[in-house]
Design a protein around this motif. Structure first.
Motif, PDB file in Angstrom:
ATOM      1  N   PHE A 261      26.898   1.130   7.628  1.00  0.00           N
ATOM      2  CA  PHE A 261      25.807   1.438   8.706  1.00  0.00           C
ATOM      3  C   PHE A 261      26.200   2.727   9.100  1.00  0.00           C
ATOM      4  CE2 PHE A 261      25.892  -3.434   8.950  1.00  0.00           C
ATOM      5  CZ  PHE A 261      24.839  -3.534   8.661  1.00  0.00           C
ATOM      6  N   LYS A 262      26.830   3.735   8.572  1.00  0.00           N
ATOM      7  CA  LYS A 262      27.283   4.958   9.087  1.00  0.00           C
ATOM      8  C   LYS A 262      26.019   5.843   9.588  1.00  0.00           C
ATOM      9  CE  LYS A 262      29.565   9.190   7.862  1.00  0.00           C
ATOM     10  NZ  LYS A 262      30.474  10.134   6.822  1.00  0.00           N
ATOM     11  N   ASN A 263      24.695   5.821   9.149  1.00  0.00           N
ATOM     12  CA  ASN A 263      23.631   6.506   9.254  1.00  0.00           C
ATOM     13  C   ASN A 263      22.579   5.598   9.905  1.00  0.00           C
ATOM     14  OD1 ASN A 263      24.791   8.965   8.369  1.00  0.00           O
ATOM     15  ND2 ASN A 263      24.224   8.106   6.353  1.00  0.00           N
ATOM     16  N   ALA A 264      23.001   4.494  10.621  1.00  0.00           N
ATOM     17  CA  ALA A 264      21.999   3.548  10.927  1.00  0.00           C
ATOM     18  C   ALA A 264      21.180   3.971  12.173  1.00  0.00           C
ATOM     19  CB  ALA A 264      22.869   1.952  11.527  1.00  0.00           C
ATOM     20  N   GLY A 265      21.676   4.882  12.792  1.00  0.00           N
ATOM     21  CA  GLY A 265      20.527   5.376  14.010  1.00  0.00           C
ATOM     22  C   GLY A 265      19.974   6.795  13.676  1.00  0.00           C
ATOM     23  N   ASP A 266      19.981   6.983  12.404  1.00  0.00           N
ATOM     24  CA  ASP A 266      19.208   8.350  12.028  1.00  0.00           C
ATOM     25  C   ASP A 266      17.705   8.216  12.474  1.00  0.00           C
ATOM     26  OD1 ASP A 266      21.416   9.344  10.983  1.00  0.00           O
ATOM     27  OD2 ASP A 266      20.974   9.307   9.096  1.00  0.00           O
ATOM     28  N   SER A 267      17.012   7.169  12.403  1.00  0.00           N
ATOM     29  CA  SER A 267      15.549   7.058  12.562  1.00  0.00           C
ATOM     30  C   SER A 267      15.351   7.282  13.986  1.00  0.00           C
ATOM     31  CB  SER A 267      14.891   5.679  12.211  1.00  0.00           C
ATOM     32  OG  SER A 267      15.557   4.729  12.568  1.00  0.00           O
ATOM     33  N   ILE A 268      16.089   6.723  14.826  1.00  0.00           N
ATOM     34  CA  ILE A 268      16.053   6.912  16.267  1.00  0.00           C
ATOM     35  C   ILE A 268      16.280   8.261  16.677  1.00  0.00           C
ATOM     36  CG2 ILE A 268      17.018   6.429  18.345  1.00  0.00           C
ATOM     37  CD1 ILE A 268      15.130   4.210  17.727  1.00  0.00           C
ATOM     38  N   THR A 269      17.454   8.773  16.096  1.00  0.00           N
ATOM     39  CA  THR A 269      17.832  10.281  16.461  1.00  0.00           C
ATOM     40  C   THR A 269      16.594  11.013  15.982  1.00  0.00           C
ATOM     41  OG1 THR A 269      19.978   9.982  16.016  1.00  0.00           O
ATOM     42  CG2 THR A 269      19.342  12.126  15.778  1.00  0.00           C
ATOM     43  N   GLN A 270      15.914  10.930  14.984  1.00  0.00           N
ATOM     44  CA  GLN A 270      14.595  11.809  14.386  1.00  0.00           C
ATOM     45  C   GLN A 270      13.691  11.756  15.361  1.00  0.00           C
ATOM     46  OE1 GLN A 270      14.635  14.015  12.084  1.00  0.00           O
ATOM     47  NE2 GLN A 270      12.643  14.434  12.428  1.00  0.00           N
ATOM     48  N   LYS A 271      13.371  10.479  15.906  1.00  0.00           N
ATOM     49  CA  LYS A 271      12.101  10.398  16.438  1.00  0.00           C
ATOM     50  C   LYS A 271      12.473  10.872  18.184  1.00  0.00           C
ATOM     51  CE  LYS A 271      10.187   6.310  16.537  1.00  0.00           C
ATOM     52  NZ  LYS A 271       8.868   6.588  16.066  1.00  0.00           N
ATOM     53  N   ALA A 272      13.835  10.944  18.628  1.00  0.00           N
ATOM     54  CA  ALA A 272      14.049  11.493  19.744  1.00  0.00           C
ATOM     55  C   ALA A 272      13.947  13.073  19.603  1.00  0.00           C
ATOM     56  CB  ALA A 272      15.523  11.318  19.995  1.00  0.00           C
ATOM     57  N   HIS A 273      14.242  13.649  18.282  1.00  0.00           N
ATOM     58  CA  HIS A 273      14.306  15.119  18.181  1.00  0.00           C
ATOM     59  C   HIS A 273      12.867  15.368  18.062  1.00  0.00           C
ATOM     60  CE1 HIS A 273      18.355  15.811  16.392  1.00  0.00           C
ATOM     61  NE2 HIS A 273      18.290  15.639  17.485  1.00  0.00           N
ATOM     62  N   GLU A 274      11.763  14.486  17.595  1.00  0.00           N
ATOM     63  CA  GLU A 274      10.493  14.836  17.389  1.00  0.00           C
ATOM     64  C   GLU A 274       9.805  14.761  18.940  1.00  0.00           C
ATOM     65  OE1 GLU A 274       8.913  11.930  14.975  1.00  0.00           O
ATOM     66  OE2 GLU A 274       9.616  12.820  13.140  1.00  0.00           O
ATOM     67  N   ILE A 275      10.285  13.771  19.676  1.00  0.00           N
ATOM     68  CA  ILE A 275       9.771  13.854  21.054  1.00  0.00           C
ATOM     69  C   ILE A 275      10.334  15.095  21.935  1.00  0.00           C
ATOM     70  CG2 ILE A 275       9.770  12.523  23.294  1.00  0.00           C
ATOM     71  CD1 ILE A 275      10.271  10.050  21.611  1.00  0.00           C
ATOM     72  N   ILE A 276      11.387  15.365  22.015  1.00  0.00           N
ATOM     73  CA  ILE A 276      11.902  16.588  22.572  1.00  0.00           C
ATOM     74  C   ILE A 276      11.173  17.859  22.088  1.00  0.00           C
ATOM     75  CG2 ILE A 276      14.039  18.164  22.824  1.00  0.00           C
ATOM     76  CD1 ILE A 276      15.689  15.668  22.518  1.00  0.00           C
TER      77      ILE A 276
ATOM     78  N   LEU B  20      13.633  -2.047  17.521  1.00  0.00           N
ATOM     79  CA  LEU B  20      14.877  -1.247  17.000  1.00  0.00           C
ATOM     80  C   LEU B  20      14.771  -1.427  15.664  1.00  0.00           C
ATOM     81  CD1 LEU B  20      17.805  -2.592  19.215  1.00  0.00           C
ATOM     82  CD2 LEU B  20      16.751  -0.356  19.337  1.00  0.00           C
ATOM     83  N   PRO B  21      15.308  -0.281  14.633  1.00  0.00           N
ATOM     84  CA  PRO B  21      15.359  -0.395  13.375  1.00  0.00           C
ATOM     85  C   PRO B  21      16.287  -1.504  12.932  1.00  0.00           C
ATOM     86  CG  PRO B  21      15.226   1.986  14.247  1.00  0.00           C
ATOM     87  CD  PRO B  21      15.513   0.934  15.216  1.00  0.00           C
ATOM     88  N   PRO B  22      16.044  -2.428  12.103  1.00  0.00           N
ATOM     89  CA  PRO B  22      16.703  -3.433  11.685  1.00  0.00           C
ATOM     90  C   PRO B  22      18.326  -2.907  11.396  1.00  0.00           C
ATOM     91  CG  PRO B  22      14.724  -3.575  10.918  1.00  0.00           C
ATOM     92  CD  PRO B  22      14.666  -2.368  11.237  1.00  0.00           C
ATOM     93  N   GLU B  23      18.340  -1.947  10.840  1.00  0.00           N
ATOM     94  CA  GLU B  23      19.552  -1.482  10.212  1.00  0.00           C
ATOM     95  C   GLU B  23      20.620  -0.899  11.615  1.00  0.00           C
ATOM     96  OE1 GLU B  23      17.007   2.279  10.047  1.00  0.00           O
ATOM     97  OE2 GLU B  23      16.974   0.268   9.673  1.00  0.00           O
ATOM     98  N   LEU B  24      19.938  -0.379  12.239  1.00  0.00           N
ATOM     99  CA  LEU B  24      20.642  -0.048  13.671  1.00  0.00           C
ATOM    100  C   LEU B  24      20.942  -1.417  14.643  1.00  0.00           C
ATOM    101  CD1 LEU B  24      21.556   1.719  15.698  1.00  0.00           C
ATOM    102  CD2 LEU B  24      19.266   1.915  16.719  1.00  0.00           C
ATOM    103  N   ALA B  25      20.163  -2.530  14.486  1.00  0.00           N
ATOM    104  CA  ALA B  25      20.374  -3.725  15.460  1.00  0.00           C
ATOM    105  C   ALA B  25      21.606  -4.177  14.686  1.00  0.00           C
ATOM    106  CB  ALA B  25      19.233  -4.635  15.205  1.00  0.00           C
ATOM    107  N   LYS B  26      21.554  -4.221  13.228  1.00  0.00           N
ATOM    108  CA  LYS B  26      22.766  -4.878  12.386  1.00  0.00           C
ATOM    109  C   LYS B  26      24.169  -4.202  12.811  1.00  0.00           C
ATOM    110  CE  LYS B  26      20.250  -6.469   8.383  1.00  0.00           C
ATOM    111  NZ  LYS B  26      20.100  -6.466   6.933  1.00  0.00           N
ATOM    112  N   ALA B  27      23.933  -2.826  12.878  1.00  0.00           N
ATOM    113  CA  ALA B  27      25.303  -2.100  13.246  1.00  0.00           C
ATOM    114  C   ALA B  27      25.604  -2.311  14.513  1.00  0.00           C
ATOM    115  CB  ALA B  27      24.969  -0.472  13.093  1.00  0.00           C
TER     116      ALA B  27
END
Length: 346
Positions: A28-43, A203-210
């Motif tokens: 699950f190393k990159n489980a939070g990537d989708s949230i991080t990308q979304k945050a960068h887009e918003i910023i 929440l992305p399923p992979e992030l919730a699992k992690a």
């Protein structure tokens, strides 16, 4: 030991061997990537180019600090964090941009304090990051999904701080609440800000699992090998919502719920129920949460010792040999099994 126990134990070890064939690791190393990308887009959409440039410099220093902190180069990490902190006072940054940087800064400082066993300061930084996130959410209308995901991560980090500080009662209670929240059993968490099962569902399923894996790992590491009376008290704190009868609506939490039922039987010294449930759990393998599988094997061996299983020594030799090949076997588990692990969890 009764014949019935002997038969149940034999089946359990048969199923252990079956489950061992299915044992694998989930990364699950990159489980939070989708949230991080979304945050960068918003910023990027909200801040000026000048602010984005300053924030990129801030982020570079902060990430360098985190990288060396993981390597326990704490003096070097302090220097990088001092550099990143300096950007917060830059006139180029608006109040909004400064708050974003401050949230990340507080979280990073918490990690550095955590690695240095400065648990009180680590907790202060986590709570400050939570306060800043609420300001961003309420005063600047930041995307609830992104802020919610970050606040949830801070709560999980807070529980890990208390586990490491050996504040086990609070840590277990918070971990149990967080598990129950992510799995759809508990509708809110006991902290300020917006919490809801609707946000959890986003929440992305992979992030919730992690997150589930992280929290349960802390619970498991605390309980396995602990005096049964103490473990009983701590387990009840962690499990009070999960075993309430409401199974939530999280489709990937079944393995965790199953392990809690196995552990409850072990904690309560209900031998036949434990052997039956452990047998089923081990047969399924540990694809999502191998740490729970390892822990169940250790509890099975412990139970067999307590009921004086006649073939225990032969079985233990087999398990010890198997365990030398288990990935990410915690040092505590290795010690309990009498083996040295190839790789230990940090």
């Amino acid at each position: 030991m009764t014949t019935a126990y002997n038969e149940l134990i034999q089946v359990a070890f048969k199923n252990y061997r079956q489950g061992l064939k299915q044992l694998k690791q989930i990364n699950f190393k990159n489980a939070g990537d989708s949230i991080t990308q979304k945050a960068h887009e918003i910023i990027k959409s909200r801040l000026s180019l000048e602010e984005q440039l300053v924030m990129s410099q801030f982020t570079l220093a902060l990430n360098q600090g985190l990288a060396v902190a993981r390597e326990q180069k704490f003096i070097v990490a302090d220097r990088f964090f001092a550099e990143s902190q300096g950007y917060l006072g830059t006139k180029t940054l608006s109040t909004e941009a400064s708050l974003i940087c401050q949230s990340f800064q507080e979280a990073a400082q918490a990690y550095l304090d955590y690695r240095q066993d400065n648990f009180e300061d680590a907790q202060k930084h986590i709570l400050k990051a939570l306060d800043v996130d609420i300001l961003l959410e309420e005063n600047y209308g930041y995307n609830q999904l992104v802020i919610h995901a970050h606040r949830l991560e801070m709560i999980i980090n807070l529980s890990r701080i208390h586990f490491r500080a050996m504040n086990f009662e609070y840590a277990m209670d918070l971990a149990g609440c967080t598990l129950s929240y992510i799995t759809g059993i508990l509708p809110v968490l006991p902290f300020s800000g917006e919490w809801s099962l609707e946000l959890v569902a986003l929440l992305p399923p992979e992030l919730a699992k992690a997150h589930l894996q992280t929290i349960t790992s802390e619970i498991v590491l605390t309980l396995v090998g602990t005096n049964r009376q103490v473990a009983h008290h701590l387990f009840k704190l962690a499990a009070r919502y999960l075993l309430s009868g409401n199974h939530g609506n999280c489709h990937y939490q079944s393995g965790i719920h199953a392990w809690f039922l196995v552990k409850e039987a072990f904690i309560d010294n209900n031998v036949p129920k434990f052997l039956e449930l452990a047998s089923q759990f081990l047969e399924a393998g540990g694809s999502d949460t191998p740490l729970l599988w390892y822990a169940t094997v250790i509890d099975l061996v412990t139970m067999c010792e307590e009921v004086d299983f006649s073939d225990l020594e032969l079985v233990k030799q087999e398990i010890v040999q198997d365990a030398t090949r288990w990935e990410y076997l915690p040092a505590k588990f290795s010690s309990l099994l009498g083996v040295l692990s190839k790789i230990t969890m940090h």
